[in-house]
Write a protein that holds these residues in place. Structure first.
Motif, PDB file in Angstrom:
ATOM      1  N   GLN A   1       0.366  -1.072   0.034  1.00  0.00           N
ATOM      2  CA  GLN A   1      -0.171   0.453  -0.067  1.00  0.00           C
ATOM      3  C   GLN A   1       0.602   1.534  -0.286  1.00  0.00           C
ATOM      4  O   GLN A   1       0.742   2.248  -1.050  1.00  0.00           O
ATOM      5  N   GLU A   2       1.791   1.443   1.026  1.00  0.00           N
ATOM      6  CA  GLU A   2       2.662   2.455   0.715  1.00  0.00           C
ATOM      7  C   GLU A   2       3.351   3.066   0.114  1.00  0.00           C
ATOM      8  O   GLU A   2       3.731   3.673  -0.981  1.00  0.00           O
ATOM      9  N   ALA A   3       3.999   1.204  -0.457  1.00  0.00           N
ATOM     10  CA  ALA A   3       4.920   1.297  -1.760  1.00  0.00           C
ATOM     11  C   ALA A   3       4.022   2.110  -3.683  1.00  0.00           C
ATOM     12  O   ALA A   3       4.536   2.790  -3.722  1.00  0.00           O
TER      13      ALA A   3
ATOM     14  N   SER B   1       1.464   3.766  -3.027  1.00  0.00           N
ATOM     15  CA  SER B   1       1.320   5.380  -2.498  1.00  0.00           C
ATOM     16  C   SER B   1       2.455   6.319  -3.077  1.00  0.00           C
ATOM     17  O   SER B   1       2.446   7.515  -3.880  1.00  0.00           O
ATOM     18  N   ASN B   2       3.302   5.779  -2.736  1.00  0.00           N
ATOM     19  CA  ASN B   2       4.512   6.434  -3.185  1.00  0.00           C
ATOM     20  C   ASN B   2       4.657   6.800  -4.722  1.00  0.00           C
ATOM     21  O   ASN B   2       4.992   7.769  -4.997  1.00  0.00           O
ATOM     22  N   ILE B   3       4.296   5.238  -5.656  1.00  0.00           N
ATOM     23  CA  ILE B   3       4.476   5.571  -6.573  1.00  0.00           C
ATOM     24  C   ILE B   3       3.715   6.858  -6.837  1.00  0.00           C
ATOM     25  O   ILE B   3       3.579   7.246  -8.420  1.00  0.00           O
ATOM     26  N   LYS B   4       2.567   6.440  -6.613  1.00  0.00           N
ATOM     27  CA  LYS B   4       1.189   7.723  -7.113  1.00  0.00           C
ATOM     28  C   LYS B   4       1.579   9.200  -7.166  1.00  0.00           C
ATOM     29  O   LYS B   4       2.191   9.848  -8.165  1.00  0.00           O
ATOM     30  N   LYS B   5       1.920   9.218  -5.779  1.00  0.00           N
ATOM     31  CA  LYS B   5       2.372  10.477  -5.294  1.00  0.00           C
ATOM     32  C   LYS B   5       3.994  11.129  -5.927  1.00  0.00           C
ATOM     33  O   LYS B   5       3.763  12.524  -6.135  1.00  0.00           O
ATOM     34  N   HIS B   6       5.203  10.264  -5.978  1.00  0.00           N
ATOM     35  CA  HIS B   6       6.183  10.023  -6.541  1.00  0.00           C
ATOM     36  C   HIS B   6       7.127  10.734  -7.895  1.00  0.00           C
ATOM     37  O   HIS B   6       7.692  10.884  -8.217  1.00  0.00           O
ATOM     38  N   SER B   7       6.298   9.256  -8.223  1.00  0.00           N
ATOM     39  CA  SER B   7       6.992   8.572  -9.050  1.00  0.00           C
ATOM     40  C   SER B   7       6.946   8.346 -10.789  1.00  0.00           C
ATOM     41  O   SER B   7       7.872   9.018 -11.082  1.00  0.00           O
TER      42      SER B   7
ATOM     43  N   PHE C   1       7.858   9.864   6.045  1.00  0.00           N
ATOM     44  CA  PHE C   1       7.487   8.892   7.577  1.00  0.00           C
ATOM     45  C   PHE C   1       7.274   7.229   6.331  1.00  0.00           C
ATOM     46  O   PHE C   1       7.542   5.689   7.278  1.00  0.00           O
ATOM     47  N   GLY C   2       7.045   7.226   5.172  1.00  0.00           N
ATOM     48  CA  GLY C   2       6.565   6.430   4.543  1.00  0.00           C
ATOM     49  C   GLY C   2       7.921   5.325   4.889  1.00  0.00           C
ATOM     50  O   GLY C   2       7.585   3.664   5.091  1.00  0.00           O
ATOM     51  N   ILE C   3       8.481   4.962   3.817  1.00  0.00           N
ATOM     52  CA  ILE C   3       9.894   4.510   3.893  1.00  0.00           C
ATOM     53  C   ILE C   3      10.226   4.237   5.218  1.00  0.00           C
ATOM     54  O   ILE C   3      10.419   2.117   5.571  1.00  0.00           O
TER      55      ILE C   3
HETATM   56 MG   LIG Z   1       5.187   7.509   1.094  1.00  0.00          MG
END
Ligand SMILES: [Mg+2]
Ligand SMILES: Nc1ncnc2c1ncn2[C@@H]1O[C@H](COP(=O)(O)OP(=O)(O)OP(=O)(O)O)[C@@H](O)[C@H]1O
Length: 391
Positions: free
Chosen positions: A295-297, A299-305, A350-352
């Motif tokens: 889920q967090e991975a 979410s990071n992909i959606k937010k940053h990648s 905080f995600g990673i």
């Molecule tokens: Mg994150």
């Protein structure tokens, strides 16, 4: 809270202490060196003196022999008045006398040289002792210093670790608070808004029922839609909070569902590849952890990648669940991100850390590989059973 400045001061103290020790070691070394030089010089002097002493002893021996002879001659001369005249006696007497004085002087010189030699030997012994002690000290100081340097560097890195944990603690609390804020906002903007609309529509229907039954029917139709979509929204929020299907259906179906919603939501092409995974063999806590990490991975992909493709691969091997989440996005420079995080601990991020913590809590390991322009890969390796089997 331990202040950032104090660790720098500590580092400074550690550095100074080590420097002082180094200095001390150097000084002891110098002392040893000069003692060794003195020892060498003294040995040379001793050798010289030794030969002088030998010469002096020989000279004394030679003179004492001569003196003995001269005394004998004097005795012979003075007993034979008939054979020798007064001159002879005086001459023999003078010779004997002169030899006696010479001998006495030489003996004195010999004693003096021997005393000098004894003193030199003592000085040599002392120099040798200093050299030995200094050498002993140098090696021992070196050993002690190694211990100290290790211990001192450990102290500073331990404090560093503690500070990091403390900062992370603050970050966790901040993140939790943000999460609650987000939930409150989600409920406020979504279901709460919808429910108040529903109340208004109900009131409208109530009024229309007596006047225009057709209009009322139409409003009831819209009302039904509204209720449906709010229900959907509430379900989504609940799912985000804790997917119940994780308990009912298990990890894989829940992931599949999550991934398809993610694709709908973002348009990113996600391939979920799962094999050799018997869900009954995987502990529930591990399933929850794996789900949260994916889920967090994502979410990071959606937010940053800015990625267009994601590949999730998951399987079980030798009692470990292995998962890889790879995207083809812009990637990031870990050092830069770390630096930014340190600069402002209240700034998200905080995600990673959370993913890593989750994995480590269950004796697993999580790494993030990323390179600017080359995408990001999150790799997880976690034991499928957390409770140690007995026997
Ligand atoms: Mg994150
Ligand atoms: N898949 C990715 N592609 C590109 N950059 C990423 C990716 N994952 C993480 N990052 C970078 O790493 C940073 C740290 O990610 P992390 O999940 O720890 O924090 P965050 O997403 O910024 O905040 P939070 O997860 O607490 O909401 C991100 O800010 C982003 O710059």
């Amino acid at each position: 809270m331990v202040e950032e400045i104090s660790i720098e001061q500590l580092d400074e103290i550690v550095k100074k202490t080590i420097e002082a020790l180094e200095n001390g070691k150097k000084q002891i070394f110098e002392i040893a060196e000069s003692a060794r030089q003195e020892w060498k010089d003294l040995e040379v002097k001793l050798a010289e003196l030794q030969s002088k002493v030998k010469e002096a002893i020989e000279e004394v021996e030679r003179l004492s022999l001569l003196e003995k002879e001269s005394r004998y001659r004097l005795m012979v001369v003075s007993k034979n008045f008939k054979l020798y005249g007064e001159d002879d006696i005086k001459k023999a007497y003078d010779i004997a006398r002169e030899l006696q004085i010479k001998l006495a002087l030489k003996r004195e010189n010999e004693q003096y040289l021997i005393a000098q030699r004894t003193e030199l030997e003592m000085r040599i012994r002392r120099a040798r002792e200093i050299v030995e002690r200094a050498e002993y000290l140098v090696t021992h100081v070196a050993v002690a210093m190694n211990y100290l340097v290790d211990a001192l560097t450990n102290i500073s890195s331990t404090i560093h670790e503690l500070q990091k944990k403390e900062m992370m603690g603050i970050r966790i609390i901040t993140a939790q608070e943000q999460e609650r804020q987000r939930l409150a906002r989600d409920i406020h903007d979504g279901p709460a808004q919808s429910l108040s609309n529903i109340v208004l529509k109900c009131e409208l229907c109530e009024k229309l029922l007596d006047r225009d039954i057709e209009k009322a029917r139409k409003q009831i139709g819209e009302l039904k839609q509204l209720v449906k979509s709010s229900l959907q929204e509430i379900r989504r929020i609940i799912f985000d909070l804790r997917p119940m299907s994780l308990d009912d259906l298990g990890l894989v179906p829940t992931l599949q569902r999550y991934v398809s919603t993610f694709i709908e939501d973002t348009g990113i092409d996600v391939a979920l590849e799962v094999y050799d995974l018997d869900e009954n063999a995987v502990d529930k806590v591990v399933e929850v952890a794996v789900f949260r990490i994916v889920q967090e991975a994502l979410s990071n992909i959606k937010k940053h990648s800015k990625a267009t493709k994601v590949h999730i691969k998951m399987y079980v091997k030798d009692g470990f669940l292995i998962a890889r989440i790879a995207d083809n996005g812009i990637g990031f420079d870990k050092e830069k991100v770390e630096g930014q995080k340190r600069a402002d601990i209240h700034e998200g991020g905080f995600g990673i850390y959370g993913m890593k913590q989750r994995a480590e809590l269950l004796k697993g390991k999580l790494t993030v590989q990323s390179q600017e322009g080359k995408g990001t890969t999150v790799s997880l390796q976690i034991p499928i059973n957390t409770i140690e089997k007995e026997g």
